[in-house]
Design an enzyme around this catalytic site. Structure first.
Site, PDB file in Angstrom:
ATOM      1  N   CYS A  24      -0.249   1.042   1.939  1.00  0.00           N
ATOM      2  CA  CYS A  24       0.149   1.777   0.734  1.00  0.00           C
ATOM      3  C   CYS A  24       1.169   1.006  -0.119  1.00  0.00           C
ATOM      4  O   CYS A  24       0.803   0.039  -0.766  1.00  0.00           O
ATOM      5  CB  CYS A  24       0.634   3.164   1.150  1.00  0.00           C
ATOM      6  SG  CYS A  24       0.521   4.387  -0.138  1.00  0.00           S
TER       7      CYS A  24
ATOM      8  N   ARG B 179      -2.914  12.563  -8.342  1.00  0.00           N
ATOM      9  CA  ARG B 179      -2.243  11.994  -7.185  1.00  0.00           C
ATOM     10  C   ARG B 179      -3.258  12.067  -6.062  1.00  0.00           C
ATOM     11  O   ARG B 179      -3.883  13.113  -5.840  1.00  0.00           O
ATOM     12  CB  ARG B 179      -0.993  12.797  -6.825  1.00  0.00           C
ATOM     13  CG  ARG B 179      -0.274  12.185  -5.644  1.00  0.00           C
ATOM     14  CD  ARG B 179       1.150  12.663  -5.451  1.00  0.00           C
ATOM     15  NE  ARG B 179       1.737  11.860  -4.379  1.00  0.00           N
ATOM     16  CZ  ARG B 179       2.491  10.797  -4.564  1.00  0.00           C
ATOM     17  NH1 ARG B 179       2.796  10.403  -5.775  1.00  0.00           N
ATOM     18  NH2 ARG B 179       2.948  10.099  -3.532  1.00  0.00           N
TER      19      ARG B 179
ATOM     20  N   HIS C 196      -2.397   6.305   6.086  1.00  0.00           N
ATOM     21  CA  HIS C 196      -1.270   6.639   6.954  1.00  0.00           C
ATOM     22  C   HIS C 196      -1.809   7.477   8.109  1.00  0.00           C
ATOM     23  O   HIS C 196      -2.971   7.852   8.133  1.00  0.00           O
ATOM     24  CB  HIS C 196      -0.243   7.472   6.195  1.00  0.00           C
ATOM     25  CG  HIS C 196       0.292   6.842   4.965  1.00  0.00           C
ATOM     26  ND1 HIS C 196       1.213   5.831   4.976  1.00  0.00           N
ATOM     27  CD2 HIS C 196       0.034   7.086   3.649  1.00  0.00           C
ATOM     28  CE1 HIS C 196       1.528   5.495   3.726  1.00  0.00           C
ATOM     29  NE2 HIS C 196       0.817   6.232   2.900  1.00  0.00           N
TER      30      HIS C 196
HETATM   31  N1  GLN Z   1       4.918   4.911  -4.077  1.00  0.00           N
HETATM   32  C1  GLN Z   1       3.561   4.487  -4.012  1.00  0.00           C
HETATM   33  C2  GLN Z   1       2.590   5.432  -4.685  1.00  0.00           C
HETATM   34  O1  GLN Z   1       2.858   6.580  -4.874  1.00  0.00           O
HETATM   35  C3  GLN Z   1       3.172   4.247  -2.570  1.00  0.00           C
HETATM   36  C4  GLN Z   1       3.197   5.516  -1.738  1.00  0.00           C
HETATM   37  C5  GLN Z   1       3.161   5.276  -0.271  1.00  0.00           C
HETATM   38  O2  GLN Z   1       3.427   4.179   0.215  1.00  0.00           O
HETATM   39  N2  GLN Z   1       2.847   6.308   0.473  1.00  0.00           N
HETATM   40  O3  GLN Z   1       1.520   5.005  -5.040  1.00  0.00           O
END
Ligand code: GLN
Length: 228
Positions: free
Chosen positions: A96, A131, A195
């Site tokens: 990520c 998102r 994740h």
């Molecule tokens: N901050 C980044 C996004 O929102 C990565 C998020 C994360 O690593 N979970 O895309």
């Protein structure tokens, strides 16, 4: 140097560790232990010296936009060593936020552009439409993977001859909502939005474990595949 000590660099462990990503390193340590290897995990954080020649595996987890901004300021010191390591085919897993920072840039929801290392030809942008959060399932070369994603950045490859995706989506978004693919495989570099942690999927964990052992044997000049 001990022949059966596998050295893992965890980049910014104290800052980049969302949704159980440190579990990836713990799972690899467990699998390596079963094959007779000890592991040493070094947290390479702000200001620390780091040379990939000393390591068998590099891990870079996910993080929030703020932590990514902090890390991005320190990271360029390590560009040369990471570039050489990745382009020589050594194993690295980035999740990520870490995956995003290996590319050219990440433009966040607040309009800030976080400069990445530019080692991999990809970029990440926030788009107001969504998102990407929820369960994911996708098919990789090692079989099906089940995980969890939560990111606002949408990742696009800028050189599709060089970069290949990690998997084809069955459920969820992956890199972005348009391409129906997840993550990146470039030589032994793996980038992923998964994740949960990702390596609870033992098919992928075993594949990476084998890459680490191969790298270790080259680094310590050991031609045996299993430690005594
Ligand atoms: N901050 C980044 C996004 O929102 C990565 C998020 C994360 O690593 N979970 O895309």
């Amino acid at each position: 140097m001990s022949d059966n000590l596998i050295k893992i660099a965890y980049l910014y462990e104290d800052l980049m560790n969302t949704y159980g990503d440190s579990g990836d390193v713990k799972i690899l340590s467990f699998l390596l232990k079963r094959e007779g290897y000890d592991t040493q995990v070094d947290n390479i954080s702000l200001g620390d010296e780091f040379n990939t020649d000393d390591y068998d595996f590099v891990f870079f987890g996910g993080g929030q936009d703020f932590e990514q901004t902090v890390v991005a300021k320190d990271l360029p010191r390590h560009k040369e060593t990471l570039d050489k390591y990745v382009n020589s085919g050594n194993p690295m897993l980035c999740i990520c936020g870490g995956y995003q920072l290996m590319g050219d840039y990440y433009k966040t929801s607040s309009g800030v552009t976080i400069k990445g290392l530019g080692i991999l030809p990809l970029h990440t942008v926030f788009k107001a439409d969504k998102r990407m959060i929820g369960d994911t399932r996708y098919m990789t070369e090692w079989g099906e993977v089940k995980a969890f994603e939560n990111h606002s950045g949408q990742t696009y490859f800028d050189d599709t001859d060089k970069l290949h995706t990690l998997g084809d989506m069955i459920e969820g978004y992956g890199n972005n909502p348009q391409d129906h693919c997840e993550g990146l495989r470039y030589r032994n570099f793996i980038g992923s939005y998964s994740h949960g942690p990702l390596l609870k999927n033992v098919n992928v964990a075993n594949a990476i474990k084998d890459m680490i052992i191969e790298r270790h044997n080259k680094r310590v000049g050991n031609n045996d595949t299993v430690a005594e």
